[in-house]
Write a protein that holds these residues in place. Sequence first.
Motif, short mmCIF file in Angstrom:
data_model
loop_
_atom_site.label_atom_id
_atom_site.label_comp_id
_atom_site.label_asym_id
_atom_site.label_seq_id
_atom_site.Cartn_x
_atom_site.Cartn_y
_atom_site.Cartn_z
N ASP A 124 0.92 -1.14 -0.16
CA ASP A 124 0.12 0.11 -0.04
C ASP A 124 0.75 1.38 -0.07
OD1 ASP A 124 -1.85 1.78 0.49
OD2 ASP A 124 -2.88 0.80 1.89
N VAL A 125 0.84 2.02 -1.16
CA VAL A 125 1.56 3.29 -1.16
C VAL A 125 0.74 4.42 -1.46
CG1 VAL A 125 3.81 2.43 -1.84
CG2 VAL A 125 2.11 2.68 -3.63
N ALA A 126 -0.78 4.13 -0.84
CA ALA A 126 -1.85 4.98 -0.71
C ALA A 126 -2.13 5.67 0.59
CB ALA A 126 -2.85 4.55 -1.60
N THR A 127 -1.28 5.59 1.32
CA THR A 127 -1.97 5.50 2.79
C THR A 127 -1.97 6.99 3.45
OG1 THR A 127 0.23 5.45 3.98
CG2 THR A 127 -0.74 3.34 3.26
N GLY A 128 -1.06 8.05 3.03
CA GLY A 128 -0.90 9.26 3.47
C GLY A 128 -0.63 9.32 4.92
N ASN A 129 -0.05 7.97 5.50
CA ASN A 129 0.23 8.08 6.80
C ASN A 129 1.83 8.39 7.37
OD1 ASN A 129 -1.78 6.93 8.87
ND2 ASN A 129 -1.65 5.12 7.76
N PRO A 130 1.99 9.04 8.52
CA PRO A 130 3.36 9.27 8.95
C PRO A 130 4.20 7.90 9.05
CG PRO A 130 1.94 9.77 10.69
CD PRO A 130 0.91 9.40 9.43
N ALA A 183 -9.79 30.98 11.86
CA ALA A 183 -9.33 30.12 12.58
C ALA A 183 -8.23 29.56 11.99
CB ALA A 183 -10.39 28.94 12.71
N LEU A 184 -6.91 29.41 12.80
CA LEU A 184 -5.87 28.78 12.52
C LEU A 184 -5.93 27.54 13.27
CD1 LEU A 184 -3.15 28.21 11.34
CD2 LEU A 184 -2.11 29.85 13.02
N VAL A 185 -5.94 26.33 12.43
CA VAL A 185 -6.20 25.03 13.10
C VAL A 185 -4.71 24.26 12.87
CG1 VAL A 185 -7.25 22.83 13.16
CG2 VAL A 185 -8.30 24.93 12.73
N ARG A 186 -4.23 23.92 14.12
CA ARG A 186 -2.98 23.10 14.02
C ARG A 186 -3.19 21.73 14.92
NH1 ARG A 186 1.57 27.76 14.29
NH2 ARG A 186 1.83 28.04 11.96
N SER A 187 -3.26 20.59 14.40
CA SER A 187 -3.18 19.44 14.86
C SER A 187 -1.48 18.74 15.23
CB SER A 187 -4.04 18.15 14.38
OG SER A 187 -3.36 17.72 13.22
N VAL A 188 -1.71 17.53 15.93
CA VAL A 188 -0.32 17.22 16.43
C VAL A 188 -0.18 15.56 15.95
CG1 VAL A 188 -0.30 18.40 18.57
CG2 VAL A 188 -1.21 16.08 18.58
N SER A 189 -1.22 15.24 15.10
CA SER A 189 -1.37 14.07 14.53
C SER A 189 -0.14 13.39 13.47
CB SER A 189 -2.72 13.68 14.10
OG SER A 189 -3.08 14.59 12.88
N PRO A 219 -1.32 9.91 14.93
CA PRO A 219 -2.61 10.00 14.63
C PRO A 219 -3.76 9.65 15.99
CG PRO A 219 -1.69 9.10 12.96
CD PRO A 219 -0.88 8.95 13.68
N ASP A 220 -3.15 8.99 16.84
CA ASP A 220 -4.07 8.53 18.06
C ASP A 220 -3.71 9.63 19.07
OD1 ASP A 220 -5.47 6.40 19.08
OD2 ASP A 220 -4.14 5.91 20.70
N MET A 221 -3.05 10.55 18.89
CA MET A 221 -2.89 11.87 19.88
C MET A 221 -4.04 12.94 19.18
SD MET A 221 -0.68 11.67 22.16
CE MET A 221 -0.43 13.35 22.48
N CYS A 222 -5.47 12.51 19.44
CA CYS A 222 -6.64 13.10 18.72
C CYS A 222 -6.55 14.48 19.55
CB CYS A 222 -7.71 12.47 18.97
SG CYS A 222 -7.91 11.03 18.11
N LEU A 223 -5.63 15.62 19.02
CA LEU A 223 -5.64 16.89 19.77
C LEU A 223 -5.37 17.89 18.59
CD1 LEU A 223 -4.98 18.12 23.15
CD2 LEU A 223 -3.68 19.13 21.08
N ALA A 224 -6.01 18.69 18.68
CA ALA A 224 -5.67 19.98 17.60
C ALA A 224 -6.13 21.46 18.66
CB ALA A 224 -6.50 20.24 16.47
N ILE A 225 -5.63 22.28 18.06
CA ILE A 225 -5.75 23.68 18.71
C ILE A 225 -6.25 24.59 17.54
CG2 ILE A 225 -4.12 23.50 20.48
CD1 ILE A 225 -3.28 26.00 17.88
N ALA A 226 -7.24 25.33 17.89
CA ALA A 226 -7.71 26.46 16.78
C ALA A 226 -7.67 27.93 17.63
CB ALA A 226 -9.23 26.13 16.75
#
Length: 435
Positions: free
Chosen positions: A91-97, A278-284, A289-296
Motif C-alpha cells: 500500500d503506497v496510498a496511505t498518507g500515513n506518517p 481560525a488557524l487550526v494545528r493538530s499534532v497527529s 494519529p492516536d493523539m487526537c488533539l488540535a488547537i484552533a
Amino acid sequence: MSDDIRGTTAADIADSVRALRERGALRPGSVLPPVRELAARLGVNRNTAVAAYRQLAQAGLVVSRGRAGTVIAGVDAVAQEGYASDTVLRDVATGNPDPALIPDPSPALATVAGRPVLYGEPVIDRGLDAWTRDWVAPDLSHADFRITVTSGAVDAVERLLAQALTRDDAVALEDPCFLASIHTVRLGGYRAVPVPVDEEGMTVEGLRTALAAGVRAVICTPRAQNPTGASLSARRASELRAVLVDHPYVLLIEDDHFSMLSQRPYESLIGPGHRRYALVRSVSKFLGPDMCLAIAATDPETADRLAMRLSPGTTWVSHLLQRLTLAQLTDAEVSARVASAGAHYAARNAAFTARLREHGIDAPVTDGLSLWIELPRPARLVVERLMRRGWLARTGDEFALGDRAEPSHHLRLTVHDLSDDDAATLVTDLVAAVR
C-alpha cells in the motif's frame, strides 16, 4: 411508496415522508411527487406542499434536482485516508506518517498524572493554552485571538462550520481536496464550491469566483496541501488576502496540518482586518494519529461559539491528553525528533522524484507526507497496471470535487517509508505501467 404520503399541514407531510424513509418505503433516489400533484392529491394549498419539501430539504432528507424533481437523499461514499483493509498489495496510498518517526510517549506519560479535573473547571489546560499561544502568535496578524482545544483537526473544522453555517450554505474547498474535508462538508449538508489549486496553492481567480458565488466559509491549507503538497507562496498569499479584504465576515479556516514537519514558511490568508478566522494545528502528523488533539486560534466571537459546543461535562478534550501533548511539545528531545522526521520526509520524497525525472516523469518537489505525480495517461489505467505488479496506489479522481468530464492524470503516492530497493522497484513498475 410516494402514494402513501399523508398530512394536511407542512409538518404532517414532512413527518409522513420521514416515516416512509425510515421504514424503507422510500429509499435514497426515490422521486417524490411534484408539488402541484401532491397538493392536489392531499387537498392542501400548494404553498403547504412547498413548505413541507423545504423542511425536508433543510433537514437533509431530500434533495431538489430541478426539473428532475425532488428525491430522497442518500449518503455518498467518500474515500478514506489510511491503510486499505483486506489487501495483499503493498500500500503506497496511505498518507500515513512513519510510525518509526513518531516519538515514544512513554517518558512523558509518567509526568502527566495529577489532580483530577472536575466538572465546571476550565476546559483548556492553562499550560497548553500558554504554549500554543506562543506557537501561533507569529503567524497571526491579530493579537486578540483565543485558543480552543478540539479532538483533532477534522473535529475542529466540523465544529467551526457548524457554529457558523446552516445546511445548504456554500463552502469554498481546494480542488483537488483533502478527503476528510470533502466528507465533513457533505455530512454537514453544505455545498462545496471548488477552488483550483496550482503549484503556489489556492488560485486567485478561483477564490474570487467562489466568493462571488456566495460562499460563507473558506477552508485553505497554506502549506503541504493534501493531496498536491503545494504551499502558498508569499506573492500568492498577498494576492489572496487582497481578494478577501472585501469579505471580512466570511469564515476563513486555515488547516496547517503539517505544521512542525513542514519545510516551508507559513504564509497566511488571514489579514489584519479579517473578522472571522481560525488557524487550526493538530499534532497527529508528528505525535501520531492516536493523539487526537488540535488547537484552533480564532477570533473572540468564534471562540465563544466554539466554547458553547465544548461545554464542561460533555465534549471537552481530556486534560490527560492535553498534559501529555504539552509534555512532549516542551521536551527538547521530542522537538529534535520531530525536526529530524520533517527533514527525513522531505529527503525521501525528493529522492523519489529525482528517480522519476531520470525516467522522464516530471514530479514537483513539494511538502508533506505524499507526492502528487502527473502522468501522460489516465491514472486509473496506471493504477490497474500497478496492481498487477503488487502495488496499491490512489488516483486523483478520489480527491476531485464533483464530477469531472475527464479522468484524472494524477497519482498520490506515499513513499517516504520505502527502502531504497523498494523505491527503485516502484519507479521501475510505475514507468512500465505508464508506457
